[in-house]
Structures are given as structure tokens and as C-alpha cells.
Scaffold this motif. Structure first.
Motif, PDB file in Angstrom:
ATOM      1  N   LYS A 181       9.109  10.215 -10.070  1.00  0.00           N
ATOM      2  CA  LYS A 181       8.887  10.056  -8.639  1.00  0.00           C
ATOM      3  C   LYS A 181       9.049   8.590  -8.235  1.00  0.00           C
ATOM      4  O   LYS A 181       8.698   7.682  -8.987  1.00  0.00           O
ATOM      5  CB  LYS A 181       7.487  10.534  -8.263  1.00  0.00           C
ATOM      6  N   PHE A 182       9.561   8.390  -7.022  1.00  0.00           N
ATOM      7  CA  PHE A 182       9.754   7.036  -6.503  1.00  0.00           C
ATOM      8  C   PHE A 182       8.466   6.220  -6.603  1.00  0.00           C
ATOM      9  O   PHE A 182       8.476   5.071  -7.069  1.00  0.00           O
ATOM     10  CB  PHE A 182      10.216   7.108  -5.041  1.00  0.00           C
ATOM     11  N   VAL A 183       7.363   6.800  -6.184  1.00  0.00           N
ATOM     12  CA  VAL A 183       6.081   6.085  -6.197  1.00  0.00           C
ATOM     13  C   VAL A 183       5.712   5.669  -7.613  1.00  0.00           C
ATOM     14  O   VAL A 183       5.199   4.563  -7.839  1.00  0.00           O
ATOM     15  CB  VAL A 183       4.973   6.958  -5.570  1.00  0.00           C
ATOM     16  N   ASP A 184       5.992   6.515  -8.583  1.00  0.00           N
ATOM     17  CA  ASP A 184       5.651   6.196  -9.971  1.00  0.00           C
ATOM     18  C   ASP A 184       6.545   5.083 -10.523  1.00  0.00           C
ATOM     19  O   ASP A 184       6.091   4.257 -11.332  1.00  0.00           O
ATOM     20  CB  ASP A 184       5.764   7.446 -10.845  1.00  0.00           C
ATOM     21  N   VAL A 185       7.809   5.064 -10.099  1.00  0.00           N
ATOM     22  CA  VAL A 185       8.694   3.966 -10.504  1.00  0.00           C
ATOM     23  C   VAL A 185       8.155   2.641  -9.969  1.00  0.00           C
ATOM     24  O   VAL A 185       8.065   1.641 -10.697  1.00  0.00           O
ATOM     25  CB  VAL A 185      10.135   4.194  -9.995  1.00  0.00           C
ATOM     26  N   ILE A 186       7.770   2.638  -8.694  1.00  0.00           N
ATOM     27  CA  ILE A 186       7.236   1.413  -8.092  1.00  0.00           C
ATOM     28  C   ILE A 186       5.924   1.008  -8.760  1.00  0.00           C
ATOM     29  O   ILE A 186       5.682  -0.185  -9.011  1.00  0.00           O
ATOM     30  CB  ILE A 186       7.040   1.582  -6.576  1.00  0.00           C
ATOM     31  N   HIS A 187       5.078   1.976  -9.080  1.00  0.00           N
ATOM     32  CA  HIS A 187       3.828   1.651  -9.778  1.00  0.00           C
ATOM     33  C   HIS A 187       4.117   0.975 -11.122  1.00  0.00           C
ATOM     34  O   HIS A 187       3.406   0.041 -11.515  1.00  0.00           O
ATOM     35  CB  HIS A 187       3.001   2.914 -10.003  1.00  0.00           C
ATOM     36  N   ILE A 196       3.418 -11.979 -11.843  1.00  0.00           N
ATOM     37  CA  ILE A 196       4.623 -12.085 -11.025  1.00  0.00           C
ATOM     38  C   ILE A 196       4.337 -11.475  -9.660  1.00  0.00           C
ATOM     39  O   ILE A 196       3.699 -10.423  -9.565  1.00  0.00           O
ATOM     40  CB  ILE A 196       5.802 -11.336 -11.693  1.00  0.00           C
ATOM     41  N   GLN A 197       4.792 -12.095  -8.597  1.00  0.00           N
ATOM     42  CA  GLN A 197       4.675 -11.488  -7.276  1.00  0.00           C
ATOM     43  C   GLN A 197       5.615 -10.283  -7.184  1.00  0.00           C
ATOM     44  O   GLN A 197       6.712 -10.298  -7.745  1.00  0.00           O
ATOM     45  CB  GLN A 197       5.049 -12.486  -6.182  1.00  0.00           C
ATOM     46  N   PHE A 198       5.175  -9.268  -6.441  1.00  0.00           N
ATOM     47  CA  PHE A 198       6.040  -8.108  -6.214  1.00  0.00           C
ATOM     48  C   PHE A 198       6.336  -7.972  -4.726  1.00  0.00           C
ATOM     49  O   PHE A 198       5.425  -7.888  -3.903  1.00  0.00           O
ATOM     50  CB  PHE A 198       5.402  -6.818  -6.720  1.00  0.00           C
ATOM     51  N   GLU A 232       4.613   6.991   1.897  1.00  0.00           N
ATOM     52  CA  GLU A 232       4.763   6.562   0.501  1.00  0.00           C
ATOM     53  C   GLU A 232       4.696   5.043   0.389  1.00  0.00           C
ATOM     54  O   GLU A 232       3.994   4.501  -0.472  1.00  0.00           O
ATOM     55  CB  GLU A 232       6.090   7.066  -0.071  1.00  0.00           C
ATOM     56  N   ILE A 233       5.428   4.369   1.269  1.00  0.00           N
ATOM     57  CA  ILE A 233       5.440   2.904   1.238  1.00  0.00           C
ATOM     58  C   ILE A 233       4.047   2.353   1.538  1.00  0.00           C
ATOM     59  O   ILE A 233       3.563   1.426   0.865  1.00  0.00           O
ATOM     60  CB  ILE A 233       6.464   2.351   2.251  1.00  0.00           C
ATOM     61  N   LYS A 234       3.401   2.932   2.518  1.00  0.00           N
ATOM     62  CA  LYS A 234       2.057   2.481   2.889  1.00  0.00           C
ATOM     63  C   LYS A 234       1.078   2.653   1.729  1.00  0.00           C
ATOM     64  O   LYS A 234       0.185   1.819   1.521  1.00  0.00           O
ATOM     65  CB  LYS A 234       1.582   3.256   4.118  1.00  0.00           C
ATOM     66  N   SER A 235       1.251   3.702   0.954  1.00  0.00           N
ATOM     67  CA  SER A 235       0.363   3.953  -0.187  1.00  0.00           C
ATOM     68  C   SER A 235       0.549   2.926  -1.295  1.00  0.00           C
ATOM     69  O   SER A 235      -0.284   2.828  -2.204  1.00  0.00           O
ATOM     70  CB  SER A 235       0.607   5.361  -0.747  1.00  0.00           C
ATOM     71  N   LEU A 236       1.639   2.163  -1.219  1.00  0.00           N
ATOM     72  CA  LEU A 236       1.956   1.186  -2.262  1.00  0.00           C
ATOM     73  C   LEU A 236       1.525  -0.233  -1.888  1.00  0.00           C
ATOM     74  O   LEU A 236       1.870  -1.192  -2.581  1.00  0.00           O
ATOM     75  CB  LEU A 236       3.462   1.208  -2.544  1.00  0.00           C
ATOM     76  N   ASN A 237       0.778  -0.368  -0.787  1.00  0.00           N
ATOM     77  CA  ASN A 237       0.382  -1.702  -0.330  1.00  0.00           C
ATOM     78  C   ASN A 237      -0.411  -2.463  -1.388  1.00  0.00           C
ATOM     79  O   ASN A 237      -0.225  -3.663  -1.589  1.00  0.00           O
ATOM     80  CB  ASN A 237      -0.448  -1.605   0.955  1.00  0.00           C
ATOM     81  N   ASN A 251      -1.685  -2.990  12.048  1.00  0.00           N
ATOM     82  CA  ASN A 251      -2.403  -4.198  11.607  1.00  0.00           C
ATOM     83  C   ASN A 251      -2.665  -4.217  10.102  1.00  0.00           C
ATOM     84  O   ASN A 251      -3.760  -4.572   9.648  1.00  0.00           O
ATOM     85  CB  ASN A 251      -3.733  -4.337  12.364  1.00  0.00           C
ATOM     86  N   ILE A 252      -1.680  -3.825   9.344  1.00  0.00           N
ATOM     87  CA  ILE A 252      -1.806  -3.842   7.885  1.00  0.00           C
ATOM     88  C   ILE A 252      -1.659  -5.282   7.406  1.00  0.00           C
ATOM     89  O   ILE A 252      -0.684  -5.961   7.718  1.00  0.00           O
ATOM     90  CB  ILE A 252      -0.744  -2.936   7.243  1.00  0.00           C
ATOM     91  N   ASP A 253      -2.648  -5.738   6.668  1.00  0.00           N
ATOM     92  CA  ASP A 253      -2.719  -7.152   6.294  1.00  0.00           C
ATOM     93  C   ASP A 253      -1.909  -7.430   5.030  1.00  0.00           C
ATOM     94  O   ASP A 253      -2.448  -7.507   3.923  1.00  0.00           O
ATOM     95  CB  ASP A 253      -4.177  -7.566   6.096  1.00  0.00           C
TER      96      ASP A 253
END
Length: 288
Positions: free
Chosen positions: A67-73, A84-86, A105-110, A131-133
Motif C-alpha cells: 500500500k502507498f501509505v505503507d511505502v511512505i511509512h 534525515i528530514q522527510f 491518506e496524505i493527511k494521515s502521514l503528517n 490549519n495543519i501545522d
């Protein structure tokens, strides 16, 4: 126009521990733009940059099985482990039926993301309104120019911009100023996948994008290509390096230099790092 598998034209390189330690000892930051977990493995065995950027285009060989989310995780965990910064990049093209799913999905990866790169105006409007910081980079898909720059820079949390194709724009309002210095340069147009079987769709497609890296040859020029999870095909100008420009770019404010490996096989990573270190590290000791 001819489509062919991209060949390996690089040499296998080995680097010392001292080389690896020297790689981040510069008065600017290095950013690796990647698309696959295979590239991540090469980075781990080679050199660690200050920033890793990924998300907009993830290799279909990865998301065909993960899954895309798992790749990003996986990338986020790697970055956390190695300090390292991501920077999470987002799609330029989002049709209505995909928008809510992709946004959520993107929001869940904040968490675990140090900067979000937004390439879609609707996405940007929604993200800012909530207003996502988290620091925002104005992505290439927003088509920033002198006439609308101030409107965008006044938005909350806008901190970063890639000046590769907009070097003449004022940069005083950005704390993070990127420039692609090596690898490939993304072309503006996104085309329909030339490898796709027209009788099938999505991951039912039996196209070869999952199995190899490809390039389009036209008028004796090679253009690396890569397909994303929406079957959009992204084209790039062929490999290059402009390391001789770094001192000039630093002088005008650029402080993050990007190596774009998105459509390239992982063995290009040590190839470009060697070129870079030969230019900028007096202590470079590549093993012959």
C-alpha cells in the motif's frame, strides 16, 4: 518515437566510511528525490542526505505489492532512524473520485513528515483551511510566477519553494530554497502511459512498468520515463549534473540542492554522489 528499456551505463562504486561521514559536512543541505524502496536501500549502503523527498511518484513495482501509505511509512521510519528530514510530495493531477481518498491518506502521514510539497491548487486550499501545522512547499504543479507569488507566500506555513525553473523569482520569504543540481529534470507535460495495455486498467494492467526502467528515444535524445499509481507517465530530460553552479547558487540564497533520482535505477545514486564528492570534498577517497 521509440520506447526501450534503460540500460546500465554506470560503474559499480565503493566508498569508505570517511567518505560517508564527509557527505553531510557542507554549508548547505542535500535532498534526494526518490520513488522506490530499492533506491532507499542503496542510499542506506551509500550516503545519507539531509533530506529525502518522495510521494508524488512511487514506483509501481512497490505499490503493486505494498500500500502507498505503507511505502511512505517505510521511508519515514528510515528517515527517523537516520536523522534525515522527510519531505512528502503530493500529486499534481487528482480527478474528483480520487481526491478525498488521496487527501485523507496524505493527511494521515503528517506525523513523521517535516514538509509537505503541494502540487494541486484544490489540495493546497483544503490543507491551508484546516490549519495543519506543518511547513508547506509550493510545488511545480501550482505554476508560480511573478504575478501570483505574493498571494501564495502569504499563506500560512509556506516555507519552501523549488527554484530550479524559476530562479529569477524573489526568494527572501522562503526559509527553504531548493534547486535540482543533478540527476534528471522533470518535464512539464504528463502523458498517458505508453506501456499500458488498453484492454486493462490499474494494477490489472500487464504493462512492463513494474519490471523495468524505460526511456523514450526521439531524435537521438533519451527521455527517462516513470509511471505513477494513476497510470500517468512522467517524462524527464536525460541525466545531468551542474555542480559547478553550487557556489553561485549559494550566493543568491539557494540552501538545498536536490538530486532527482525519480525515474532512475538505484545504481545512479553512487554515480552522482561520486561526481559531487569529487567536486566538493577535499577528503574524497573513493576506492578504485
Amino acid at each position: 518515437m521509440k520506447i526501450k528499456i534503460r540500460e546500465n551505463n554506470t560503474k559499480i562504486l565503493d566508498f569508505s566510511d570517511e567518505d560517508r561521514n564527509n557527505f553531510r559536512n557542507f554549508d548547505f543541505k542535500t535532498n534526494f528525490r526518490i520513488s522506490s524502496l530499492e533506491q532507499l536501500k542503496t542510499i542506506e549502503s551509500c550516503f545519507l542526505p539531509d533530506i529525502i523527498e518522495a510521494g508524488e511518484i512511487i514506483s509501481t513495482r512497490d505499490i503493486a505489492t505494498t500500500k502507498f501509505v505503507d511505502v511512505i511509512h517505510s521511508i519515514q521510519n528510515f528517515c527517523k532512524k537516520n536523522k534525515i528530514q522527510f519531505h512528502l510530495s503530493t500529486p499534481k493531477i487528482l480527478i474528483e473520485r480520487d481526491f478525498e481518498r488521496v487527501y485523507d491518506e496524505i493527511k494521515s502521514l503528517n506525523k513523521g513528515t517535516d514538509c509537505i510539497i503541494i502540487n494541486n491548487s484544490k489540495f493546497l486550499k483544503r490543507f491551508v483551511s484546516e490549519n495543519i501545522d506543518i511547513p508547506i512547499e509550493l510545488g511545480y504543479g501550482l505554476e508560480i510566477n511573478k504575478n501570483n507569488l505574493e498571494e501564495y507566500t502569504n499563506l500560512k506555513n509556506v516555507k519552501c519553494f523549488d527554484f530550479t525553473k524559476n530562479l529569477s523569482l524573489p526568494n527572501e520569504k522562503f526559509s527553504m530554497k531548493k534547486y535540482t543540481i543533478a540527476g534528471v529534470l522533470k518535464m512539464d507535460k504528463i502523458i498517458n502511459c505508453p506501456l499500458k495495455n488498453p484492454q486493462k486498467s490499474g494494477f490489472l494492467c500487464d504493462a512492463k512498468c513494474k519490471d523495468n526502467f524505460f526511456e523514450i528515444t526521439q531524435n537521438e535524445n533519451n527521455f527517462p520515463i516513470i509511471c505513477d499509481g494513476f497510470c500517468n507517465c512522467h517524462m524527464y530530460e536525460d541525466i545531468f549534473s551542474n555542480f559547478e553552479k553550487i557556489n553561485y547558487l549559494k550566493a543568491i540564497g539557494i540552501n538545498i540542492f536536490t538530486f532527482d533520482f525519480t525515474p532512475l535505477q538505484s545504481y545512479y545514486i553512487p554515480y552522482f554522489i561520486r561526481l559531487f564528492m569529487e567536486n566538493f570534498s577535499k577528503n574524497f577517497k573513493n576506492k578504485k
